[in-house]
Write a protein that holds these residues in place. Structure first.
Motif, PDB file in Angstrom:
ATOM      1  N   ASN A 291     -12.410   4.364  27.336  1.00 16.94           N
ATOM      2  CA  ASN A 291     -11.085   3.779  27.564  1.00 16.94           C
ATOM      3  C   ASN A 291     -11.166   2.339  28.049  1.00 16.94           C
ATOM      4  O   ASN A 291     -10.399   1.477  27.613  1.00 16.94           O
ATOM      5  CB  ASN A 291     -10.311   4.634  28.572  1.00 16.94           C
ATOM      6  CG  ASN A 291      -9.800   5.925  27.970  1.00 16.94           C
ATOM      7  OD1 ASN A 291      -9.546   6.003  26.775  1.00 16.94           O
ATOM      8  ND2 ASN A 291      -9.651   6.946  28.800  1.00 16.94           N
ATOM      9  N   ILE A 292     -12.094   2.080  28.959  1.00 20.34           N
ATOM     10  CA  ILE A 292     -12.266   0.715  29.457  1.00 20.34           C
ATOM     11  C   ILE A 292     -12.688  -0.213  28.325  1.00 20.34           C
ATOM     12  O   ILE A 292     -12.196  -1.342  28.207  1.00 20.34           O
ATOM     13  CB  ILE A 292     -13.296   0.688  30.607  1.00 20.34           C
ATOM     14  CG1 ILE A 292     -12.738   1.424  31.829  1.00 20.34           C
ATOM     15  CG2 ILE A 292     -13.662  -0.755  30.979  1.00 20.34           C
ATOM     16  CD1 ILE A 292     -13.777   1.705  32.895  1.00 20.34           C
ATOM     17  N   HIS A 293     -13.593   0.255  27.495  1.00 21.01           N
ATOM     18  CA  HIS A 293     -14.056  -0.546  26.368  1.00 21.01           C
ATOM     19  C   HIS A 293     -12.901  -0.893  25.426  1.00 21.01           C
ATOM     20  O   HIS A 293     -12.746  -2.047  25.014  1.00 21.01           O
ATOM     21  CB  HIS A 293     -15.137   0.223  25.609  1.00 21.01           C
ATOM     22  CG  HIS A 293     -15.659  -0.493  24.401  1.00 21.01           C
ATOM     23  ND1 HIS A 293     -16.515  -1.568  24.482  1.00 21.01           N
ATOM     24  CD2 HIS A 293     -15.441  -0.290  23.076  1.00 21.01           C
ATOM     25  CE1 HIS A 293     -16.805  -1.999  23.264  1.00 21.01           C
ATOM     26  NE2 HIS A 293     -16.160  -1.237  22.398  1.00 21.01           N
ATOM     27  N   MET A 294     -12.076   0.093  25.098  1.00 20.11           N
ATOM     28  CA  MET A 294     -10.961  -0.153  24.180  1.00 20.11           C
ATOM     29  C   MET A 294      -9.923  -1.088  24.786  1.00 20.11           C
ATOM     30  O   MET A 294      -9.382  -1.959  24.102  1.00 20.11           O
ATOM     31  CB  MET A 294     -10.313   1.179  23.789  1.00 20.11           C
ATOM     32  CG  MET A 294     -11.228   2.121  23.014  1.00 20.11           C
ATOM     33  SD  MET A 294     -11.946   1.351  21.522  1.00 20.11           S
ATOM     34  CE  MET A 294     -10.470   1.147  20.532  1.00 20.11           C
ATOM     35  N   LEU A 295      -9.647  -0.920  26.086  1.00 24.74           N
ATOM     36  CA  LEU A 295      -8.686  -1.819  26.734  1.00 24.74           C
ATOM     37  C   LEU A 295      -9.231  -3.237  26.788  1.00 24.74           C
ATOM     38  O   LEU A 295      -8.493  -4.202  26.553  1.00 24.74           O
ATOM     39  CB  LEU A 295      -8.369  -1.317  28.146  1.00 24.74           C
ATOM     40  CG  LEU A 295      -7.373  -2.183  28.944  1.00 24.74           C
ATOM     41  CD1 LEU A 295      -6.042  -2.313  28.215  1.00 24.74           C
ATOM     42  CD2 LEU A 295      -7.167  -1.613  30.346  1.00 24.74           C
TER      43      LEU A 295
END
Length: 379
Positions: A291-295
């Motif tokens: 999730n952090i990567h996508m954000l």
């Protein structure tokens, strides 16, 4: 990070990381404890050109672009969401509004002071108890000769009381309702402008929030930002730009929390092995990382759109929606991994949770992000 950052952007990112480690990290806990505006750290950010990093050189800016600015916000947020919030309110909201909608004279008059830290900027949009221009305390602006006279109250003004300059939204045409709101550049020293109270918050405590009162505050007509009735358009674009920066803030906070959980998971022994070896813990960490990567990719992409002069409101709304979900879920999982220790104030997770909640709440756009996204889909 595999996103194609330029060499300059990578150097800016590294500089921000070193700056944060040297000046922000030692004071982060105390800033959260006292809730006092960290003027000394803001002064250090001025020395690094952070306050005007994306603005043109002719106004004292560094011309490094909005993506570089997002990288700085991300790095600062890993240590102090409050300090990052001060910078967002100053740069993404106040300075950005003047840069995008100010006349040539207004830019020359106000942007150098904002870039050089002579004045900290703030964005006075929210009003007590109702939407701007609608409640009993609404701020009105009555035209009298070559000036406007402002009366009313604003609340939850980030950097309120610490700012030297406010972008104030006031009702200039009551018959037009929300479409009759205009924006004004108001000096904090204007007669009749006072700080009614500072507002204690759960998180982002060093970014001072205040309620302001306008009692016959005289503002020169030359300080009208844009045209009469353009207030909502100005606010919408500035808040969209701020949503990108707030997405970077959530990335930084969540990244720091995840790294803390990984460290704890490797050290905490249960049943004769580290808890990080348990599948349930690994699943939570993996979902956080994804999730952090996508954000982060979404933030960098939207910042690049802004830098290239392309529309970015839809992407900013997507960031606002996604950041609100993943930021809070990541911190809940981190506290779950760290158990009772994570819930205690001895661990950094409790502060990061309070800060990420504030990052997701502050500067909510005029429309819910779902409405913006769906409107673009159905247009």
């Amino acid at each position: 990070m595999s996103y194609a950052l330029t060499e300059e952007q990578q150097l800016i990112q590294q500089n921000a990381r070193e700056f944060t480690a040297e000046y922000v990290a030692p004071a982060a806990g105390e800033i959260d404890h006292t809730g006092v505006h960290p003027a000394a750290i803001v002064a250090k950010m001025v020395e690094q050109d952070f306050l005007g990093i994306f603005l043109p050189g002719e106004f004292g800016g560094a011309e490094a672009g909005y993506l570089s600015y997002a990288l700085i916000i991300e790095e600062i947020s890993r240590v102090s969401g409050a300090v990052a919030s001060i910078l967002i309110s100053h740069a993404s909201l106040a300075a950005y509004s003047i840069y995008r909608y100010g006349s040539a004279a207004q830019k020359q008059a106000f942007l150098p002071a904002l870039c050089q830290g002579e004045k900290v900027g703030a964005f006075a949009f929210t009003e007590p108890g109702a939407a701007p221009g609608a409640g009993m305390h609404k701020v009105t602006a009555q035209k009298e000769g070559g000036s406007y006279v402002l009366n009313g109250r604003k609340c939850y003004v980030a950097n309120g009381g610490a700012a030297g300059l406010y972008i104030v939204f006031a009702q200039t045409n009551p018959e037009a309702g929300a479409q009759g709101i205009s924006a004004f550049i108001v000096d904090s020293g204007a007669s009749g402008l006072s700080t009614v109270r500072t507002i204690g918050k759960m998180g982002l405590r060093g970014c001072q929030s205040a309620e302001l009162e306008f009692n016959n505050v005289i503002v020169p007509a030359a300080n009208l930002l844009g045209a009469e009735g353009a207030g909502l358009a100005i606010a919408a674009e500035a808040q969209a730009a701020a949503s990108i920066a707030e997405g970077a803030m959530v990335v930084g906070i969540a990244q720091a929390a995840m790294e803390d959980a990984v460290k704890y998971g490797k050290q905490r022994i249960q049943f004769r092995r580290p808890i990080a070896s348990f599948p349930a813990i690994q699943t939570m960490l993996a979902e956080m990382a994804a999730n952090i990567h996508m954000l982060r990719l979404a933030v960098y992409d939207a910042a690049s759109l802004l830098d290239n002069g392309e529309p970015f409101a839809n992407e900013a709304a997507i960031i606002k929606l996604f950041a609100g979900r993943i930021g809070q879920s990541a911190l809940i999982d981190v506290i779950q991994i760290e158990g009772g220790y994570g819930y205690s104030q001895e661990m950094v997770a409790s502060r990061l949770y309070r800060d990420v909640k504030g990052a997701c709440l502050k500067n909510s756009s005029l429309d819910f992000p779902e409405k913006v996204i769906a409107g673009n889909l159905l247009a």
